[in-house]
Design an enzyme around this catalytic site. Structure first.
Site, PDB file in Angstrom:
ATOM      1  CD  GLU A   1       4.397   1.894  -4.672  1.00 19.61           C
ATOM      2  OE1 GLU A   1       3.796   1.895  -5.772  1.00 19.61           O
ATOM      3  OE2 GLU A   1       3.827   1.643  -3.582  1.00 19.61           O
TER       4      GLU A   1
ATOM      5  CB  SER B   1      -2.470   2.464   5.416  1.00 21.31           C
ATOM      6  OG  SER B   1      -1.340   1.702   5.049  1.00 21.31           O
TER       7      SER B   1
ATOM      8  N   GLY C   1       0.844   1.040   2.025  1.00 20.74           N
ATOM      9  CA  GLY C   1       0.706  -0.405   1.951  1.00 20.74           C
ATOM     10  C   GLY C   1       1.080  -1.143   3.220  1.00 20.74           C
TER      11      GLY C   1
ATOM     12  CD  GLU D   1       0.566   8.554  -1.733  1.00 16.06           C
ATOM     13  OE1 GLU D   1      -0.544   8.038  -1.624  1.00 16.06           O
ATOM     14  OE2 GLU D   1       1.430   8.158  -2.537  1.00 16.06           O
TER      15      GLU D   1
ATOM     16  CE  LYS E   1       0.174   1.552  -4.519  1.00 14.55           C
ATOM     17  NZ  LYS E   1       1.071   1.433  -3.400  1.00 14.55           N
TER      18      LYS E   1
ATOM     19  CG  ASN F   1      -1.583   4.483  -7.433  1.00 17.25           C
ATOM     20  OD1 ASN F   1      -1.547   3.954  -8.537  1.00 17.25           O
ATOM     21  ND2 ASN F   1      -0.511   4.668  -6.686  1.00 17.25           N
TER      22      ASN F   1
ATOM     23  CG  HIS G   1       3.460   6.442  -5.815  1.00 19.67           C
ATOM     24  ND1 HIS G   1       4.164   5.461  -5.169  1.00 19.67           N
ATOM     25  CD2 HIS G   1       2.207   6.414  -5.291  1.00 19.67           C
ATOM     26  CE1 HIS G   1       3.367   4.859  -4.297  1.00 19.67           C
ATOM     27  NE2 HIS G   1       2.175   5.418  -4.363  1.00 19.67           N
TER      28      HIS G   1
END
Ligand code: PEP
Length: 249
Positions: A95, A209, A169, A163, A11, A9, A93
């Site tokens: 985010e 990560s 991250g 996730e 992003k 991904n 996701h």
């Protein structure tokens, strides 16, 4: 037997120059043994598909709209993504759930639209750090799973990515036992809802990560069929060792 999947991904990262990373991925020997998918920004999907040609690396998107066409300025439909050669789309996701206030119900509608266009929906689930400490993680995951996944899903048109939000991250990775607990739970829920045949055919990815240094430990966990990789998918130098670890797991 589920075919392993390494999905990247990107992003909101990458420009036309970054597409050169795909040339290295296209020549990855493991590309014939496992599935490799790269999800660049939508601006690069067409060029990525063209550049990869017949190489065994698929291209996906990072979101889609639930409608096929219409007055939705700035949005892209699943049909449009399929039109330029995308074969998968990441949905829900964390985010997007957090920054775009996407609900599980909205994600389910997007997934339904994606599957109707022949795209594989990669539906992301995950608890926040607060939720892990304050509540039961499996309750959170169970609710997201049942609301986000459309009826009629199969092992061909659905992938579920676990996730944990606190691992994305951050460099923090759950203990393998924590990953295994959630993946086993998701597998059991899918089998209960869709029956053993379909439930066992859906691939479950871990995301958060994943790096070359920790990939082998993560891929050794039961019911981990691959990874959704963010930062470490941006360069072939980092993504390739992860792909190799998955092929060897
Ligand atoms: C992601 O955003 O899906 C992700 C897993 O990111 P990272 O690998 O950078 O934690």
């Amino acid at each position: 037997m589920r075919r392993k999947l390494a999905a990247g991904n990107w992003k909101m990262n990458g420009d036309k120059v970054a597409l050169a990373e795909l040339d290295t991925l296209a020549n990855t020997p493991e590309a014939t043994e496992i599935d490799i998918l790269v999800c660049p920004p939508a601006t690069l999907i067409d060029a990525a598909v063209t550049r990869l040609g017949t190489a065994p690396v698929a291209v996906g998107a990072q979101d889609c709209h639930a409608e096929t066409t219409g007055a939705y300025t700035g949005d892209l439909s699943a049909a449009m993504l399929a039109d330029v050669g995308a074969t998968a789309v990441i949905l829900g996701h964390s985010e997007r759930r957090a920054l775009h206030h996407e609900t599980s119900e909205a994600i389910r509608e997007k997934a339904r639209a994606a599957q109707a266009q022949g795209l594989m929906a990669i539906i992301c689930l995950g608890e926040s750090e607060f939720q892990r400490e304050a509540t039961n993680t499996l309750d959170i995951i169970g609710a997201q799973l049942s609301l986000s996944v459309p009826d009629g899903s199969t092992g061909l048109n659905l992938v579920v990515a676990y996730e944990p939000v606190w691992a994305i991250g951050t460099g923090r990775v759950p203990h393998p036992d924590q990953i295994g607990e959630v993946h086993d739970f998701i597998r059991a829920r899918l089998e209960r809802r869709f029956g053993a045949g379909v439930g066992r055919s859906v691939r479950l990815l871990y995301g958060g990560s994943v790096k070359p240094a920790n990939a082998a430990d993560i891929f050794a966990v039961s019911n981990v069929d691959g990874a959704l990789v963010g930062g470490a998918s941006l360069t072939a130098g980092d993504f390739r060792p992860i792909i190799s670890a998955l092929a060897q797991a």
